[in-house]
Design a protein around this motif. Sequence first.
Motif, mmCIF file in Angstrom:
data_model
loop_
_atom_site.group_PDB
_atom_site.id
_atom_site.type_symbol
_atom_site.label_atom_id
_atom_site.label_comp_id
_atom_site.label_asym_id
_atom_site.label_seq_id
_atom_site.Cartn_x
_atom_site.Cartn_y
_atom_site.Cartn_z
ATOM 1 N N THR A 19 0.829 -1.201 0.000
ATOM 2 C CA THR A 19 0.000 0.000 0.000
ATOM 3 C C THR A 19 0.865 1.254 0.000
ATOM 4 O OG1 THR A 19 -1.811 -1.157 1.107
ATOM 5 C CG2 THR A 19 -1.799 1.237 1.273
ATOM 6 N N LEU A 20 1.902 1.297 0.820
ATOM 7 C CA LEU A 20 2.804 2.440 0.843
ATOM 8 C C LEU A 20 3.455 2.626 -0.523
ATOM 9 C CD1 LEU A 20 4.170 4.712 2.431
ATOM 10 C CD2 LEU A 20 5.913 3.047 3.135
ATOM 11 N N LYS A 30 4.523 11.729 -1.121
ATOM 12 C CA LYS A 30 5.840 11.792 -0.486
ATOM 13 C C LYS A 30 5.704 11.270 0.947
ATOM 14 C CE LYS A 30 7.250 15.671 1.241
ATOM 15 N NZ LYS A 30 7.649 17.053 1.464
ATOM 16 N N LEU A 31 6.628 10.397 1.343
ATOM 17 C CA LEU A 31 6.660 9.906 2.720
ATOM 18 C C LEU A 31 7.113 11.049 3.623
ATOM 19 C CD1 LEU A 31 6.529 7.548 4.774
ATOM 20 C CD2 LEU A 31 8.907 7.096 4.221
ATOM 21 N N LEU A 49 0.599 14.653 -0.633
ATOM 22 C CA LEU A 49 0.537 15.056 -2.038
ATOM 23 C C LEU A 49 0.007 16.482 -2.055
ATOM 24 C CD1 LEU A 49 0.889 14.094 -5.009
ATOM 25 C CD2 LEU A 49 -1.545 13.554 -4.983
ATOM 26 N N GLY A 50 0.857 17.443 -2.381
ATOM 27 C CA GLY A 50 0.461 18.850 -2.286
ATOM 28 C C GLY A 50 0.180 19.190 -0.832
ATOM 29 N N TYR A 53 -2.923 15.056 2.885
ATOM 30 C CA TYR A 53 -2.215 13.979 3.564
ATOM 31 C C TYR A 53 -3.089 12.732 3.667
ATOM 32 C CZ TYR A 53 1.055 17.483 5.363
ATOM 33 O OH TYR A 53 1.987 18.476 5.480
ATOM 34 N N ILE A 54 -2.419 11.590 3.703
ATOM 35 C CA ILE A 54 -3.045 10.328 4.092
ATOM 36 C C ILE A 54 -2.301 9.823 5.314
ATOM 37 C CG2 ILE A 54 -3.388 7.897 3.496
ATOM 38 C CD1 ILE A 54 -3.831 8.759 0.602
ATOM 39 N N GLU A 55 -3.067 9.457 6.314
ATOM 40 C CA GLU A 55 -2.519 8.775 7.480
ATOM 41 C C GLU A 55 -2.709 7.286 7.200
ATOM 42 O OE1 GLU A 55 -3.098 8.603 12.323
ATOM 43 O OE2 GLU A 55 -4.646 9.532 11.084
#
Length: 134
Positions: A19-20, A30-31, A49-50, A53-55
Amino acid sequence: MTKSYVHHLCIQTNSYIETLRFYTEGLGFKLVHESPDFHGRSFNTWIQLGEFYIELQTGKHNEILGDGNTNNQGLAHFCLWVEDLNAEVTRLRELGTEFLLKNSEYIYHVENGSLCKVKAPEGTIVELRDNKGI
């Protein structure tokens, strides 16, 4: 209400590495920060991304998370705008990304432009749209 915006979505996964990789290598996130052994979870990770965020997190230790279903209430997908939808489809196909085809087509046209849908390893549906239309 004061000025507000969407900050992040939280996505849980049983397949953390895949998934990452999908979100970073496939979709260009970006991590930002990776926390191993986070409050009973193997990982809690922030990707960006911009300004979005995704947690990304695993279930609690020894927990197998159930699959989502697009017929449930709640989040059905999220959408990312792309400059060149054809190029993105070609690139993601080369990476082996799972697409949700419509009438056997990767890209299909809707009232306000063109789009495609891909499925992340953990099951989240991500719509990609071109910069035309709404």
